[in-house]
Scaffold this active site. Structure first.
Site, PDB file in Angstrom:
ATOM      1  N   HIS A 155      41.008  10.566   2.169  1.00 22.52           N
ATOM      2  CA  HIS A 155      42.277   9.901   1.874  1.00 22.52           C
ATOM      3  C   HIS A 155      43.417  10.910   1.874  1.00 22.52           C
ATOM      4  O   HIS A 155      43.669  11.592   0.882  1.00 22.52           O
ATOM      5  CB  HIS A 155      42.179   9.166   0.521  1.00 22.52           C
ATOM      6  CG  HIS A 155      43.403   8.384   0.189  1.00 22.52           C
ATOM      7  ND1 HIS A 155      43.829   8.161  -1.099  1.00 22.52           N
ATOM      8  CD2 HIS A 155      44.312   7.759   0.989  1.00 22.52           C
ATOM      9  CE1 HIS A 155      44.950   7.449  -1.074  1.00 22.52           C
ATOM     10  NE2 HIS A 155      45.254   7.194   0.180  1.00 22.52           N
TER      11      HIS A 155
ATOM     12  N   SER B 107      43.130   3.562   1.858  1.00 17.57           N
ATOM     13  CA  SER B 107      43.794   3.942   0.609  1.00 17.57           C
ATOM     14  C   SER B 107      43.069   3.382  -0.602  1.00 17.57           C
ATOM     15  O   SER B 107      43.523   3.611  -1.725  1.00 17.57           O
ATOM     16  CB  SER B 107      45.217   3.393   0.538  1.00 17.57           C
ATOM     17  OG  SER B 107      45.797   3.275   1.765  1.00 17.57           O
TER      18      SER B 107
ATOM     19  N   GLU C 146      42.181  13.333  -1.132  1.00 18.42           N
ATOM     20  CA  GLU C 146      41.105  12.757  -1.938  1.00 18.42           C
ATOM     21  C   GLU C 146      39.887  12.625  -1.038  1.00 18.42           C
ATOM     22  O   GLU C 146      39.959  11.965   0.014  1.00 18.42           O
ATOM     23  CB  GLU C 146      41.513  11.384  -2.477  1.00 18.42           C
ATOM     24  CG  GLU C 146      42.384  11.436  -3.713  1.00 18.42           C
ATOM     25  CD  GLU C 146      42.670  10.054  -4.298  1.00 18.42           C
ATOM     26  OE1 GLU C 146      42.774   9.928  -5.512  1.00 18.42           O
ATOM     27  OE2 GLU C 146      42.810   9.079  -3.518  1.00 18.42           O
TER      28      GLU C 146
ATOM     29  N   ASN D 101      45.750   6.087  -6.586  1.00 12.73           N
ATOM     30  CA  ASN D 101      46.402   4.776  -6.500  1.00 12.73           C
ATOM     31  C   ASN D 101      45.956   3.835  -7.624  1.00 12.73           C
ATOM     32  O   ASN D 101      46.698   2.949  -8.031  1.00 12.73           O
ATOM     33  CB  ASN D 101      46.125   4.129  -5.133  1.00 12.73           C
ATOM     34  CG  ASN D 101      46.976   4.761  -4.042  1.00 12.73           C
ATOM     35  OD1 ASN D 101      47.978   5.413  -4.331  1.00 12.73           O
ATOM     36  ND2 ASN D 101      46.586   4.593  -2.789  1.00 12.73           N
TER      37      ASN D 101
END
Ligand code: HSC
Ligand code: NAD
Length: 694
Positions: free
Chosen positions: A435, A414, A447, A485
Site C-alpha cells: 500500500h 487501500s 504499508e 486508513n
C-alpha cells in the site's frame, strides 16, 4: 595495537599516533568511544615518538554522532567537551580522515581537529534538528566560523547532509584523498613537514564578517523557514545560537549553546523525535522473519494500471534503475499515464535535480503495453487498478495464470480483503499488499500488508525492496483500511459529528492545524477529492453532506471548491457561506441542538478515537507494535513528529486520562463508538502505557 577501551585503539605508525575508533554500526560517540578518545589523545600527545595524531574509524563510517540512546539518561564517562578540549588543545597536529557519514557530534569532533581530509563519497551534516535538539558540542559556534553564517543556518536548521565537494569548497575539509588511511597519514606528515599551524576554528572569525554587514539576514531566514519549522522548538534555538556568534565571544556562545541544548534535550518534543528515530528503524523488523531470511531477487517489475498510483509507484522503480512493464486497459489511459510520469520527471528538470537526458534514460526503462501477457517474466507484479474487489480478483486470476512461477503478486488496494484476493490464485503464499501512499513517487510510507498465507520469504523480499526504494515499510495485517486508513476513518467520523453538533469545518481544521498537522480533516478531503467513493447516479445528497457537495460540483481543490473555495492560482483557501448554510441545514435535519464546542473538545474528539482504534489494531495483531502505528501516521498522514505519533501522544497525555475521556464521551453521546478498547483498560489497570508494550 594497544587497546585503550574496547572501542578505541592507539598505535604509533611511522611517527604518527593512529587512533582507531570501532563502535559498530555507526561509530556513535558512546561512553567507550569518548573515554577511549580522550585517553588516546592525551597519551599520543605525550608520546615522543608521535609527531602528529590521526583519527580514523573502522567499518562503514566516521563517527555519525552522539549515541542517541544515551540522551535522557544520567551522564556517564568523559564528557564530549573534554574530548574536544584535548583534541583542540593538543600540542601536535590532530588530523581526522573521514568516510561514510560524518554527522552531529562526529562533525563536531572533526572540526575540533586541526586538519581534516575525506574520501569523495563522504557526507557531512548536523541532523540534530531532526531529533529536536541542536548541535550541542560547539557545532553552532564553529560551523559559522568555517562555512559562514548563511550556509551554517541552512545546514543546521534543515539538517540535511552535504557532500565532500561542498565540504572541500567551503573549508569543512582541507583535502580530498583517494585512500582513507594513506590519505590521512600523508596529510598528518605533510602538516608536520611543512610546519603548518595548529588551526583552531574557535579563533577564526573572518567568515562572520559578511553576516555582520547584513542585519536583516536572520529575519529573512526565519521568514523563509517559518512554514516548515512551525511547531518545532529546535530551529529557533539554533538560529539564536548562530546569532550569538556575531555578538558574543566564542566561550559565551558555547555557554548559550549548552543552555539551549539542555532545554531542548529535556523537552517532550525532542523525546518524541528521538523515539520516532528508533521507531522508524524498528518498523523494518519482523520478529518471525529474522535478518538473513532468504529473499527473491527483484530485477523486473510489472505494473497493472497507469493511473495516479500505478504511475507514481512505477516512478520509484524506474528512478532506482529497475525496468517496469506497465499495462493499461486502453491506449488513451496508457498514453495519459505515461505523459503524467514524464511531466513529473520534467518538473525535476525545472528544479535542477535532473537533466532531460536523465529523464530519457529513466523513461527508457519503461515498457508500456496493452497486453497483460507482457508481465509474464516479471519478478514482482503490482496491481493498481480501480478499488473494486471483482475487478481485482479478475486481474489476479489472470496474473496467476500467466506470470512465472516464483514471482510475487501484490495489490495496491487501500483497504480491501487481501486474503480474498490471494484466494483466487494458486500461490497465495506469494500474494501480499503493497500500500503505497499518494503521491507515490514522493511519500515515504509503504504499508506492507501481510495476508494470512504470505510467506516469510515474500515479506523479507518486500521489506528489503522498500528500503531499496527509499521507503519506510511498516507491516500491517489484513483489515478494512489497514492501519492508516482504518484510524483515519475514526477521525473522519468525529469531524463530521462535530460540525453537525456545533462547530464549523474551519473550526475543526484550525484546531487540528494548531495541533501540528499541515491541514485539518476537511481541507484534507478537499485535497484528496470530496468525490472519492461518490457515484453521481446513486448520489444521496439529501442524507450525505459529501454527496451534496459533489452534486453542487464542490468536489474539492480540483474543481476549485469543496468544503472551502480555492483561489485558481494560489490555491489560497477561503470559507464559503453556502457551506455554512449546508452544515446548519444538515444539523437541523438530524434534529441536533447546536452548542458551542471548545477547542479542547474538538481536539479530544478527533484524536482520542484514533488512539482507541490504534489499541484495537494492536489487540487484533494487525500492527506488530505501537510504534509502527506512529510511523504510519507520521509518514503517511503528516502527524507532527514532535508529538511522536498517536500512541506516543497517548502516553504523554496519560492513558488513564484518555480512558476517562473515552468513557465520558460514551456517556455523553450514548454511543458505542466510544467503547474503550480492552487493551487500554488493561494497560491503565496495570499502571502502564503503550510504551511498556515494546
Ligand atoms: C548528536 O550528535 C548531538 C551532538 O551535537 C552532540 C551533543 C552532545 C551534547 C552533550 C551535552 C551533555 N546513536 O539508520 P540505520 C543505529 S545527535 C545510536 O539503519 P543507515 C540505528 O538505530 C546525533 N544509534 O543505518 C540502527 O540500529 P539497529 C546526530 C544509532 O546506514 C543502526 O544504528 N547524528 C545512531 O541507513 C543502523 O542505523 C544523527 O542523528 C546514533 N547516533 O544510516 C545520525 N545512528 O540496527 C543518526 C544510528 O539496532 N543516524 N544508530 O536498528 C543516521 O542518520 C543513520 O543511522 C546513518 C546510517 C546515516 C548514520
Ligand atoms: P486511478 O483511477 O487513477 O487508476 C486506475 C487505473 O487502472 C486506470 O487508469 C484504469 O484505466 C486502469 N485499469 C482499470 N482496469 C484495468 C485493467 N483490467 N488492466 C489494466 N489497467 C486497468 O486509480 P488510483 O488512484 O491509481 O488507484 C489505484 C489503486 O490504488 C486503488 O486500489 C486505490 O484504492 C489504491 N490507492 C489509491 C490511492 C490514491 O490516493 N489515489 C492511495 C493509495 C492506494
Amino acid at each position: 595495537m594497544a587497546a585503550i577501551t574496547d572501542m578505541v585503539d592507539l598505535e604509533i605508525q611511522d611517527g604518527v599516533a593512529v587512533i582507531r575508533i570501532d563502535n559498530p554500526p555507526v561509530n556513535a560517540l558512546s561512553e567507550g568511544v569518548r573515554n577511549g578518545l580522550h585517553e588516546a589523545v592525551l597519551k599520543a600527545d605525550a608520546d615522543d615518538e608521535a609527531e602528529a595524531i590521526l583519527i580514523i574509524c573502522e567499518g562503514r563510517t566516521y563517527i555519525a554522532g552522539a549515541d542517541i540512546r544515551e540522551f535522557g539518561k544520567p551522564h556517564r564517562g568523559v564528557p564530549l567537551f573534554d574530548v574536544q578540549d584535548v583534541i583542540e588543545g593538543a600540542s601536535k597536529p590532530v588530523v581526522s580522515t573521514i568516510h561514510g557519514t560524518c554527522l552531529g557530534g562526529g562533525l563536531e569532533v572533526a572540526i575540533c581537529c586541526h586538519y581534516r581530509v575525506a574520501i569523495s563519497t563522504a557526507r557531512f551534516g548536523f541532523p540534530e534538528v531532526k531529533l529536536g535538539i541542536l548541535p550541542g558540542a560547539g557545532g553552532t559556534q564553529r560551523l559559522p566560523r568555517i562555512v559562514g553564517v548563511k550556509k551554517a543556518l541552512e545546514m543546521m536548521v534543515k539538517g540535511d547532509m552535504v557532500d565532500a565537494n561542498f565540504a572541500l569548497e567551503n573549508g569543512l575539509i582541507d583535502a580530498l584523498v583517494d585512500d582513507l588511511y594513506e590519505g590521512g597519514m600523508a596529510m598528518a606528515k605533510k602538516v608536520v613537514e611543512e610546519g603548518r599551524p595548529l588551526i583552531k576554528v574557535r579563533d577564526a572569525n573572518d567568515k562572520l564578517e559578511d553576516a555582520k554587514k547584513d542585519p536583516k539576514l536572520f529575519h529573512r531566514f526565519r521568514r523563509r523557514v517559518a512554514r516548515k519549522t512551525r511547531g518545532f522548538d529546535a530551529p529557533e534555538s539554533i538560529i539564536q545560537c548562530v546569532e550569538d556568534t556575531l555578538i558574543k565571544s566564542f566561550d559565551d556562545g558555547i555557554q548559550g549553546e549548552r543552555d539551549r541544548f539542555q532545554v531542548l534535550v529535556n523537552g517532550i518534543k525532542s523525546e518524541a523525535q528521538r523515539y520516532y528515530f528508533f521507531a522508524e528503524r524498528q518498523a523494518g523488523k519482523i520478529p518471525d522473519v529474522p535478518k538473513g531470511t532468504a529473499t527473491i531477487p527483484i530485477g523486473k517489475v510489472g505494473m497493472i494500471g497507469a493511473g495516479t498510483m500505478g504511475g507514481g509507484i512505477s516512478m520509484n522503480f524506474l528512478s532506482e534503475g529497475t525496468p517496469v512493464t506497465i499495462v493499461e486497459a486502453n491506449r488513451e489511459a496508457l498514453d495519459r499515464g505515461i505523459e503524467v510520469m514524464r511531466k513529473n520527471y520534467l518538473r525535476g528538470v525545472k528544479r535542477g535535480r535532473l537533466t532531460e537526458a536523465d529523464v530519457d534514460v529513466i523513461m527508457g526503462r519503461l515498457t508500456p503495453t496493452l497486453s497483460i501477457e507482457d508481465v509474464a517474466d516479471c519478478d514482482l507484479v503490482i496491481e493498481a487498478v480501480f478499488e473494486n474487489m471483482d475487478l481485482k480478483k479478475e486481474v489476479f486470476t489472470k496474473l496467476d495464470a500467466i506470470v512465472k512461477e516464483g514471482a510475487i503478486l501484490a495489490t495496491n488496494s487501500s483497504g480491501l480483503d487481501i486474503n480474498s484476493i490471494a484466494a483466487v490464485t494458486k500461490r497465495p503464499e506469494m500474494v501480499l499488499g503493497t500500500h503505497f501512499f499518494s503521491p507515490a513517487n514522493i511519500m515515504r510510507l509503504l504499508e506492507v500488508i501481510r495476508a494470512e498465507k504470505t510467506s516469510k520469504k515474500v515479506m523479507a523480499t518486500v521489506m528489503a525492496l522498500a528500503k531499496r526504494l527509499g521507503k519506510v515499510p511498516v507491516v500491517s495485517g489484513v483489515c478494512p483500511g489497514f492501519i492508516g486508513n482504518r484510524i483515519l476513518r475514526q477521525r473522519g467520523v468525529q469531524a463530521l459529528k462535530l460540525i453537525f453538533e456545533g462547530s464549523m469545518p474551519w473550526d475543526v481544521d484550525r484546531v487540528i492545524f494548531d495541533f501540528g498537522f499541515p491541514m485539518g480533516p476537511f481541507a484534507m478531503v478537499d485535497l484528496a477529492g470530496v468525490d472519492i467513493g461518490w457515484d453521481a447516479e446513486n448520489s444521496q445528497g439529501d442524507k450525505n453532506i459529501h454527496h451534496r457537495l459533489c452534486e453542487l460540483d464542490r468536489r474539492g481543490q480540483k474543481t476549485g471548491k469543496g468544503w472551502y473555495n480555492y483561489h485558481p492560482e494560489t490555491r489560497f483557501r477561503t470559507t464559503e457561506p453556502l457551506v455554512e448554510k449546508l452544515v446548519l441545514e444538515f444539523s437541523e435535519k438530524m434534529g441536533k441542538t447546536r452548542r458551542k464546542i471548545s477547542d479542547e473538545e474538538i481536539l479530544q474528539r478527533c484524536i482520542y478515537p484514533m488512539i482507541n482504534e490504534g489499541a484495537k489494531i494492536l489487540e487484533e495483531g494487525i500492527s506488530q507494535r505501537p510504534s509502527d502505528i506512529d510511523v504510519v501516521w507520521v509518514n503517511g498522514y503528516a502527524w507532527p513528529v514532535y508529538r511522536g505519533g498517536p500512541m506516543f501522544y497517548a502516553d504523554t497525555v496519560g492513558l488513564d486520562k484518555v480512558l476517562a475521556k473515552l468513557k465520558a464521551f460514551q456517556e455523553q453521546d450514548n454511543d458505542d463508538f466510544w467503547q474503550p478498547a480492552p487493551l487500554i483498560e488493561k494497560l491503565v489497570a496495570e499502571g502502564k502505557g503503550f510504551k511498556d508494550m515494546a
